[in-house]
Scaffold this motif. Sequence first.
Motif, PDB file in Angstrom:
ATOM      1  N   VAL A 196       0.837  -1.204   0.000  1.00 17.84           N
ATOM      2  CA  VAL A 196       0.000   0.000   0.000  1.00 17.84           C
ATOM      3  C   VAL A 196       0.871   1.253   0.000  1.00 17.84           C
ATOM      4  N   ILE A 197       1.944   1.237   0.778  1.00 18.75           N
ATOM      5  CA  ILE A 197       2.843   2.394   0.831  1.00 18.75           C
ATOM      6  C   ILE A 197       3.551   2.579  -0.510  1.00 18.75           C
ATOM      7  N   PHE A 198       3.989   1.480  -1.119  1.00 22.02           N
ATOM      8  CA  PHE A 198       4.605   1.562  -2.446  1.00 22.02           C
ATOM      9  C   PHE A 198       3.605   2.104  -3.474  1.00 22.02           C
ATOM     10  N   LEU A 199       2.370   1.657  -3.386  1.00 19.26           N
ATOM     11  CA  LEU A 199       1.340   2.094  -4.328  1.00 19.26           C
ATOM     12  C   LEU A 199       1.117   3.600  -4.222  1.00 19.26           C
ATOM     13  N   ALA A 200       1.107   4.107  -2.997  1.00 21.29           N
ATOM     14  CA  ALA A 200       0.963   5.557  -2.806  1.00 21.29           C
ATOM     15  C   ALA A 200       2.146   6.309  -3.420  1.00 21.29           C
ATOM     16  N   GLY A 201       3.347   5.750  -3.275  1.00 23.46           N
ATOM     17  CA  GLY A 201       4.522   6.373  -3.865  1.00 23.46           C
ATOM     18  C   GLY A 201       4.500   6.355  -5.381  1.00 23.46           C
ATOM     19  N   LEU A 202       4.041   5.256  -5.969  1.00 24.07           N
ATOM     20  CA  LEU A 202       3.977   5.145  -7.433  1.00 24.07           C
ATOM     21  C   LEU A 202       3.002   6.151  -8.026  1.00 24.07           C
ATOM     22  N   MET A 231      12.480   7.603  -7.978  1.00 22.24           N
ATOM     23  CA  MET A 231      11.378   8.440  -7.512  1.00 22.24           C
ATOM     24  C   MET A 231      10.711   7.885  -6.257  1.00 22.24           C
ATOM     25  N   ILE A 232      10.726   6.569  -6.091  1.00 25.23           N
ATOM     26  CA  ILE A 232      10.097   5.992  -4.889  1.00 25.23           C
ATOM     27  C   ILE A 232      11.145   5.594  -3.855  1.00 25.23           C
ATOM     28  N   SER A 233      12.393   6.005  -4.031  1.00 22.53           N
ATOM     29  CA  SER A 233      13.446   5.623  -3.082  1.00 22.53           C
ATOM     30  C   SER A 233      13.174   6.115  -1.658  1.00 22.53           C
ATOM     31  N   VAL A 235      10.233   6.295  -0.264  1.00 20.08           N
ATOM     32  CA  VAL A 235       9.238   5.333   0.203  1.00 20.08           C
ATOM     33  C   VAL A 235       9.894   3.990   0.495  1.00 20.08           C
ATOM     34  N   LEU A 236      10.844   3.615  -0.347  1.00 22.28           N
ATOM     35  CA  LEU A 236      11.585   2.371  -0.131  1.00 22.28           C
ATOM     36  C   LEU A 236      12.361   2.412   1.178  1.00 22.28           C
ATOM     37  N   LEU A 237      12.963   3.558   1.471  1.00 28.83           N
ATOM     38  CA  LEU A 237      13.680   3.732   2.735  1.00 28.83           C
ATOM     39  C   LEU A 237      12.733   3.572   3.921  1.00 28.83           C
ATOM     40  N   PHE A 238      11.578   4.191   3.839  1.00 32.37           N
ATOM     41  CA  PHE A 238      10.587   4.101   4.913  1.00 32.37           C
ATOM     42  C   PHE A 238      10.150   2.650   5.137  1.00 32.37           C
TER      43      PHE A 238
END
Length: 320
Positions: A196-202, A231-233, A235-238
Amino acid sequence: MKPINESVISRVKLNHQPLVKKKVREKKWEAPIVGYLFISPWLLGLFLLTLYPMIQSFYFSFTDYSLLEAPNWVGMDNYQKIFMEDKLFYKSLTITILFVVISVPLKLITGLLMAMFLNQKIKGIAFYRTLVYLPSLIGTSVAVAILWSNIFGSEGLVNSVLALFGISGTNWIGSPDTALGTLILLFVWQFGSSMVIFLAGLKQISPELYEASAVDGASKIRQFFSITLPMISPVLLFNLVLQTIGAFQMFTQAFVITKGGPIQSTYMFTLYLYERAFAGFEMGYASALAWILLVIIAIFTALIFATSKFWVFYATEGGK
């Protein structure tokens, strides 16, 4: 009309000034009080259920405490025993770190791939998102652990499916070679929160970037590594920090499914801490183990943040 005396006007102004200041002063005090009243339940929980137990635990880590008797101060004896004599400490820590190193990247990769699939504009996408997120709604409950035991047991669902193809399965949970793998698979299977967090970032990535790169002839793979990942790095860190902390704290699955076996192949650090505290009634020793775990998690988290400057892209900071 008789003109108003200027002295009268000045006196009226002076008489009203204290009242205005008083009202302003009351409003300045009123806002913080109301705010603290609203967050008072959270503050009570913070002090009574978090900070106070942490302070107590830190004190108990320097004592010999069995819950049945008053704590006896022993200084650094617990820590010395853990690092110098306790072989189970190193074994459980090794298994836990192995679990973290394998399960966290697999969970993040799975969550990202599923997020990219669910980011497509296809019919019924809301239904697919709900269906994929469903395993994470169940959580890490005992019911899920029991279900997993039935699936990967000697007569479970996995072996039943393999038998249809003439393959003789094994007791996945009862074998030292595969028991830890089943726990890793369960941890990865509940990838919904990270997805879900990745989806928000995308969804925050501008489609114009993909359009411009497509005009320049960039392939989908090149777009993924040159646009999507940078661009989602953040979010990836989080997600990496959250999942690493969660993996270190994994307890329910190991306790219910394997109980640390077979042959202590799934003897996680939290399981060892639990047995010391509530089976051996060595609460002081267990408190020392808990604080060591806290320091280990802090070290791993600090390493992640320290290395993030090499791979996390912040658009607001010019990519630095």
